[in-house]
Design a protein around this motif. Structure first.
Motif, PDB file in Angstrom:
ATOM      1  N   ARG A  97       0.875  -1.176   0.000  1.00 29.74           N
ATOM      2  CA  ARG A  97       0.000   0.000   0.000  1.00 29.74           C
ATOM      3  C   ARG A  97       0.907   1.219   0.000  1.00 29.74           C
ATOM      4  N   THR A  98       0.589   2.160  -0.878  1.00 30.64           N
ATOM      5  CA  THR A  98       1.380   3.379  -0.967  1.00 30.64           C
ATOM      6  C   THR A  98       0.640   4.492  -0.243  1.00 30.64           C
ATOM      7  N   LEU A  99       1.362   5.196   0.611  1.00 28.41           N
ATOM      8  CA  LEU A  99       0.731   6.245   1.406  1.00 28.41           C
ATOM      9  C   LEU A  99       1.732   7.364   1.672  1.00 28.41           C
ATOM     10  N   THR A 100       1.210   8.463   2.159  1.00 26.88           N
ATOM     11  CA  THR A 100       2.056   9.631   2.403  1.00 26.88           C
ATOM     12  C   THR A 100       2.312   9.779   3.895  1.00 26.88           C
ATOM     13  N   ILE A 101       3.598   9.885   4.228  1.00 28.68           N
ATOM     14  CA  ILE A 101       3.980  10.131   5.623  1.00 28.68           C
ATOM     15  C   ILE A 101       4.981  11.265   5.625  1.00 28.68           C
ATOM     16  N   ASN A 102       4.689  12.313   6.372  1.00 26.96           N
ATOM     17  CA  ASN A 102       5.558  13.497   6.419  1.00 26.96           C
ATOM     18  C   ASN A 102       5.910  13.972   5.011  1.00 26.96           C
ATOM     19  N   SER A 103       4.906  14.049   4.151  1.00 26.75           N
ATOM     20  CA  SER A 103       5.044  14.530   2.765  1.00 26.75           C
ATOM     21  C   SER A 103       5.900  13.634   1.875  1.00 26.75           C
ATOM     22  N   LYS A 104       6.224  12.436   2.351  1.00 25.68           N
ATOM     23  CA  LYS A 104       6.971  11.488   1.518  1.00 25.68           C
ATOM     24  C   LYS A 104       6.024  10.378   1.061  1.00 25.68           C
ATOM     25  N   LEU A 105       6.215   9.953  -0.196  1.00 29.60           N
ATOM     26  CA  LEU A 105       5.412   8.857  -0.709  1.00 29.60           C
ATOM     27  C   LEU A 105       6.118   7.547  -0.365  1.00 29.60           C
ATOM     28  N   ILE A 106       5.453   6.767   0.464  1.00 30.49           N
ATOM     29  CA  ILE A 106       6.067   5.556   0.987  1.00 30.49           C
ATOM     30  C   ILE A 106       5.282   4.334   0.539  1.00 30.49           C
ATOM     31  N   ASN A 161     -13.792  -5.281  12.267  1.00 28.98           N
ATOM     32  CA  ASN A 161     -14.469  -3.991  12.058  1.00 28.98           C
ATOM     33  C   ASN A 161     -13.497  -2.870  11.684  1.00 28.98           C
ATOM     34  N   GLY A 162     -12.218  -3.176  11.648  1.00 28.10           N
ATOM     35  CA  GLY A 162     -11.219  -2.201  11.195  1.00 28.10           C
ATOM     36  C   GLY A 162     -10.646  -1.311  12.280  1.00 28.10           C
ATOM     37  N   ASP A 163     -11.167  -1.419  13.500  1.00 22.24           N
ATOM     38  CA  ASP A 163     -10.694  -0.530  14.573  1.00 22.24           C
ATOM     39  C   ASP A 163      -9.181  -0.579  14.739  1.00 22.24           C
ATOM     40  N   ASN A 164      -8.561   0.606  14.683  1.00 19.48           N
ATOM     41  CA  ASN A 164      -7.142   0.797  14.989  1.00 19.48           C
ATOM     42  C   ASN A 164      -6.150   0.178  14.000  1.00 19.48           C
ATOM     43  N   VAL A 165      -6.631  -0.467  12.952  1.00 21.99           N
ATOM     44  CA  VAL A 165      -5.690  -1.089  12.012  1.00 21.99           C
ATOM     45  C   VAL A 165      -4.875  -0.007  11.302  1.00 21.99           C
ATOM     46  N   GLU A 166      -5.567   1.015  10.791  1.00 20.96           N
ATOM     47  CA  GLU A 166      -4.857   2.138  10.147  1.00 20.96           C
ATOM     48  C   GLU A 166      -3.918   2.817  11.133  1.00 20.96           C
ATOM     49  N   ALA A 167      -4.439   3.079  12.321  1.00 24.19           N
ATOM     50  CA  ALA A 167      -3.654   3.800  13.332  1.00 24.19           C
ATOM     51  C   ALA A 167      -2.362   3.050  13.648  1.00 24.19           C
ATOM     52  N   ALA A 168      -2.466   1.723  13.782  1.00 27.35           N
ATOM     53  CA  ALA A 168      -1.287   0.929  14.127  1.00 27.35           C
ATOM     54  C   ALA A 168      -0.250   0.949  13.007  1.00 27.35           C
ATOM     55  N   PHE A 169      -0.704   0.774  11.765  1.00 30.77           N
ATOM     56  CA  PHE A 169       0.246   0.789  10.644  1.00 30.77           C
ATOM     57  C   PHE A 169       0.871   2.172  10.469  1.00 30.77           C
ATOM     58  N   PHE A 170       0.060   3.223  10.584  1.00 27.35           N
ATOM     59  CA  PHE A 170       0.617   4.570  10.414  1.00 27.35           C
ATOM     60  C   PHE A 170       1.650   4.872  11.496  1.00 27.35           C
ATOM     61  N   LYS A 171       1.349   4.483  12.726  1.00 24.17           N
ATOM     62  CA  LYS A 171       2.317   4.697  13.811  1.00 24.17           C
ATOM     63  C   LYS A 171       3.618   3.952  13.515  1.00 24.17           C
ATOM     64  N   LEU A 172       3.495   2.688  13.101  1.00 27.67           N
ATOM     65  CA  LEU A 172       4.696   1.894  12.796  1.00 27.67           C
ATOM     66  C   LEU A 172       5.510   2.562  11.684  1.00 27.67           C
ATOM     67  N   LEU A 173       4.833   2.972  10.614  1.00 29.10           N
ATOM     68  CA  LEU A 173       5.535   3.546   9.461  1.00 29.10           C
ATOM     69  C   LEU A 173       6.159   4.899   9.816  1.00 29.10           C
ATOM     70  N   GLU A 174       5.475   5.674  10.641  1.00 29.39           N
ATOM     71  CA  GLU A 174       6.052   6.950  11.101  1.00 29.39           C
ATOM     72  C   GLU A 174       7.311   6.720  11.921  1.00 29.39           C
ATOM     73  N   GLU A 175       7.275   5.716  12.775  1.00 23.45           N
ATOM     74  CA  GLU A 175       8.458   5.429  13.594  1.00 23.45           C
ATOM     75  C   GLU A 175       9.602   4.904  12.737  1.00 23.45           C
ATOM     76  N   ILE A 176       9.280   4.122  11.692  1.00 22.56           N
ATOM     77  CA  ILE A 176      10.322   3.665  10.773  1.00 22.56           C
ATOM     78  C   ILE A 176      10.948   4.884  10.085  1.00 22.56           C
ATOM     79  N   TYR A 177      10.087   5.798   9.644  1.00 17.87           N
ATOM     80  CA  TYR A 177      10.564   7.016   8.980  1.00 17.87           C
ATOM     81  C   TYR A 177      11.578   7.760   9.847  1.00 17.87           C
ATOM     82  N   LYS A 178      11.328   7.762  11.172  1.00 17.33           N
ATOM     83  CA  LYS A 178      12.242   8.470  12.087  1.00 17.33           C
ATOM     84  C   LYS A 178      13.594   7.776  12.213  1.00 17.33           C
ATOM     85  N   VAL A 179      13.623   6.440  12.097  1.00 16.65           N
ATOM     86  CA  VAL A 179      14.895   5.741  12.351  1.00 16.65           C
ATOM     87  C   VAL A 179      15.725   5.500  11.095  1.00 16.65           C
TER      88      VAL A 179
END
Ligand code: GDP
Ligand code: MG
Length: 175
Positions: free
Chosen positions: A50-59, A156-174
């Motif tokens: 899945r391609t998404l934008t994190i901190n203005s980067k296409l990931i 029901n989808g609860d928190n699935v997006e939130a968990a992946f976005f958090k993980l990907l944001e933290e990867i972006y930082k490291v």
């Protein structure tokens, strides 16, 4: 051409945890916004993207699913190679799957890069009446081991997006 995506980064993420905790359904929810009611055990190693934008980067998140090799130590080191993140999933209705989380962390420490970002996921949070793993137990374990933590429902989808976005944001930082 038109609509050529200019991908800035490809992040490999592995999904691990005991059999039947909902790994494939979480992946399906995140990449296709879908839940398959009669999912079969996964056959063959595969990944979804899945391609998404994190901190203005296409990931491009390249998320790997186990090939039904969830038996202890059956996942090979090739699966972990190059992984920047891991979703370590247990089932809040099955105590044993939470008890095995420590083994999966050991597996990651043994086979993955030591900078890997690990997200602990308590899945099937929709099954309120069947829950046996208290949220506090998981929070304590996660804090102790330095993991991020979310409870999710692939159903029901609860928190699935939130968990992946958090993980990907933290990867972006490291990286
Ligand atoms: P895997 O072996 O870890 O890949 O597990 P699957 O994704 O194949 O899911 C195992 C079973 O749990 C299937 O019957 C799914 O329909 C069910 N399941 C997965 N996620 C959820 C969830 O969030 N809530 C509920 N109620 N069932 C789920
Ligand atoms: Mg599966």
């Amino acid at each position: 051409g038109v609509n050529i995506e200019k991908i800035d980064y490809v992040y490999k993420v592995v999904v691990i945890g005991d059999s039947a905790v909902g790994k494939t359904q979480i992946l399906s929810r995140f990449t296709k916004n879908d839940f398959c009611l009669d999912s079969k055990s996964t056959i063959g190693v595969e990944f979804q993207t899945r391609t998404l934008t994190i901190n203005s980067k296409l990931i491009k998140a390249q998320i790997w699913d186990t090939a039904g090799q969830e038996r202890y130590r059956a996942v090979t080191s090739a699966y972990y190679r190059g992984a920047l993140g891991a979703m370590l999933v247990y089932d809040v209705t099955k105590r044993q799957t939470f008890d095995h989380v420590a083994r999966w962390v050991e597996e990651l420490r043994a086979h993955a890069d030591n900078t890997i970002v690990i997200m602990l996921i308590g899945n099937k949070a929709d099954l309120v009446d069947l829950r046996v793993v208290p949220t506090e137990d998981a929070i304590e374990f996660a804090e102790d081991q330095g993991l991020y933590f979310f409870e999710t429902s692939a159903l029901n989808g609860d928190n699935v997006e939130a968990a992946f976005f958090k993980l990907l944001e933290e990867i972006y930082k490291v990286v």
